[in-house]
Each structure stands twice: as C-alpha cells, then as structure tokens.
Design a protein around this motif. Sequence first.
Motif, PDB file in Angstrom:
ATOM      1  N   GLY A 106     -36.058  10.374 -24.865  1.00  0.00           N
ATOM      2  CA  GLY A 106     -36.129  11.733 -24.327  1.00  0.00           C
ATOM      3  C   GLY A 106     -35.435  11.836 -22.980  1.00  0.00           C
ATOM      4  O   GLY A 106     -34.755  12.823 -22.691  1.00  0.00           O
ATOM      5  N   CYS A 107     -35.590  10.801 -22.167  1.00  0.00           N
ATOM      6  CA  CYS A 107     -34.913  10.765 -20.866  1.00  0.00           C
ATOM      7  C   CYS A 107     -33.402  10.715 -21.061  1.00  0.00           C
ATOM      8  O   CYS A 107     -32.654  11.393 -20.354  1.00  0.00           O
ATOM      9  CB  CYS A 107     -35.363   9.541 -20.068  1.00  0.00           C
ATOM     10  SG  CYS A 107     -37.097   9.551 -19.589  1.00  0.00           S
ATOM     11  N   GLU A 108     -32.967   9.912 -22.027  1.00  0.00           N
ATOM     12  CA  GLU A 108     -31.535   9.853 -22.335  1.00  0.00           C
ATOM     13  C   GLU A 108     -31.023  11.242 -22.702  1.00  0.00           C
ATOM     14  O   GLU A 108     -29.956  11.656 -22.274  1.00  0.00           O
ATOM     15  CB  GLU A 108     -31.276   8.905 -23.509  1.00  0.00           C
ATOM     16  CG  GLU A 108     -31.529   7.460 -23.205  1.00  0.00           C
ATOM     17  CD  GLU A 108     -31.417   6.570 -24.436  1.00  0.00           C
ATOM     18  OE1 GLU A 108     -31.188   7.085 -25.558  1.00  0.00           O
ATOM     19  OE2 GLU A 108     -31.565   5.344 -24.279  1.00  0.00           O
TER      20      GLU A 108
ATOM     21  N   VAL B  64     -16.721  17.647 -19.388  1.00  0.00           N
ATOM     22  CA  VAL B  64     -17.371  16.460 -19.938  1.00  0.00           C
ATOM     23  C   VAL B  64     -17.176  16.456 -21.449  1.00  0.00           C
ATOM     24  O   VAL B  64     -17.482  17.431 -22.127  1.00  0.00           O
ATOM     25  CB  VAL B  64     -18.872  16.416 -19.579  1.00  0.00           C
ATOM     26  CG1 VAL B  64     -19.591  15.320 -20.350  1.00  0.00           C
ATOM     27  CG2 VAL B  64     -19.043  16.210 -18.080  1.00  0.00           C
ATOM     28  N   LYS B  65     -16.643  15.356 -21.969  1.00  0.00           N
ATOM     29  CA  LYS B  65     -16.347  15.243 -23.400  1.00  0.00           C
ATOM     30  C   LYS B  65     -17.405  14.448 -24.147  1.00  0.00           C
ATOM     31  O   LYS B  65     -17.716  14.754 -25.284  1.00  0.00           O
ATOM     32  CB  LYS B  65     -14.973  14.605 -23.617  1.00  0.00           C
ATOM     33  CG  LYS B  65     -13.852  15.450 -23.060  1.00  0.00           C
ATOM     34  CD  LYS B  65     -13.836  16.829 -23.705  1.00  0.00           C
ATOM     35  CE  LYS B  65     -12.753  17.706 -23.145  1.00  0.00           C
ATOM     36  NZ  LYS B  65     -12.876  19.094 -23.550  1.00  0.00           N
ATOM     37  N   SER B  66     -17.947  13.390 -23.523  1.00  0.00           N
ATOM     38  CA  SER B  66     -18.999  12.614 -24.179  1.00  0.00           C
ATOM     39  C   SER B  66     -19.850  11.912 -23.133  1.00  0.00           C
ATOM     40  O   SER B  66     -19.386  11.603 -22.039  1.00  0.00           O
ATOM     41  CB  SER B  66     -18.415  11.599 -25.166  1.00  0.00           C
ATOM     42  OG  SER B  66     -17.723  10.583 -24.481  1.00  0.00           O
ATOM     43  N   VAL B  67     -21.109  11.680 -23.523  1.00  0.00           N
ATOM     44  CA  VAL B  67     -22.065  11.005 -22.648  1.00  0.00           C
ATOM     45  C   VAL B  67     -22.788   9.950 -23.479  1.00  0.00           C
ATOM     46  O   VAL B  67     -23.216  10.225 -24.600  1.00  0.00           O
ATOM     47  CB  VAL B  67     -23.102  11.997 -22.082  1.00  0.00           C
ATOM     48  CG1 VAL B  67     -24.142  11.271 -21.232  1.00  0.00           C
ATOM     49  CG2 VAL B  67     -22.425  13.096 -21.284  1.00  0.00           C
ATOM     50  N   ASN B  68     -22.925   8.753 -22.920  1.00  0.00           N
ATOM     51  CA  ASN B  68     -23.695   7.700 -23.564  1.00  0.00           C
ATOM     52  C   ASN B  68     -24.723   7.209 -22.552  1.00  0.00           C
ATOM     53  O   ASN B  68     -24.391   6.469 -21.631  1.00  0.00           O
ATOM     54  CB  ASN B  68     -22.784   6.558 -24.019  1.00  0.00           C
ATOM     55  CG  ASN B  68     -23.544   5.465 -24.740  1.00  0.00           C
ATOM     56  OD1 ASN B  68     -24.699   5.630 -25.100  1.00  0.00           O
ATOM     57  ND2 ASN B  68     -22.894   4.337 -24.939  1.00  0.00           N
ATOM     58  N   ALA B  69     -25.975   7.652 -22.727  1.00  0.00           N
ATOM     59  CA  ALA B  69     -27.059   7.255 -21.833  1.00  0.00           C
ATOM     60  C   ALA B  69     -27.873   6.152 -22.510  1.00  0.00           C
ATOM     61  O   ALA B  69     -28.183   6.242 -23.700  1.00  0.00           O
ATOM     62  CB  ALA B  69     -27.956   8.449 -21.520  1.00  0.00           C
ATOM     63  N   ASP B  70     -28.222   5.106 -21.757  1.00  0.00           N
ATOM     64  CA  ASP B  70     -28.972   3.966 -22.280  1.00  0.00           C
ATOM     65  C   ASP B  70     -30.157   3.695 -21.363  1.00  0.00           C
ATOM     66  O   ASP B  70     -29.990   3.125 -20.285  1.00  0.00           O
ATOM     67  CB  ASP B  70     -28.053   2.754 -22.357  1.00  0.00           C
ATOM     68  CG  ASP B  70     -28.766   1.480 -22.784  1.00  0.00           C
ATOM     69  OD1 ASP B  70     -29.891   1.553 -23.314  1.00  0.00           O
ATOM     70  OD2 ASP B  70     -28.187   0.397 -22.578  1.00  0.00           O
TER      71      ASP B  70
END
Length: 69
Positions: free
Chosen positions: A15-17, A30-36
């Motif tokens: 959920g935080c991601e 912004v085209k893409s985001v990868n949150a880990d």
Amino acid sequence: MEQLSFDVEGMSCAGCEGNVSEALNGLQGVKSVNADHEGGSVSVTYEEKKTGAAEMNDAIEGAGYEVVG
C-alpha cells in the motif's frame, strides 16, 4: 528519458508503494515508477524537461515518506 533512484524511509507494505507511485505518477513527465518497500527504494523514469528531482522529492515527502541520502 532519464532515470532517478531515491532511498525512501517509511514504506512498510505494498500500500505504501502504491501511495508513493500515485504521488509520483501525478507529476508531469513521469513515465514509470518502481517502488520497493522491502528495499526502501523508488526508481523513476521521466522526461527531464517536464520534471526533476526536487519535484519528485517533494511528491514523495508530500505522500508521507522520507527521502534519505
């Protein structure tokens, strides 16, 4: 396209991601985001002429998380 990575504290679940991704995807360019959340990192692919690191930092912190480093 450019890419930036941020070390982010406070992400503890998927959920935080999602919260961080939503905040960043709301920025123009912004085209893409990868949150880990497990690694405490966020990678962003973006158009340099439309946004930058300061705006992304503000978006992450505005979502309630802390950019470190």
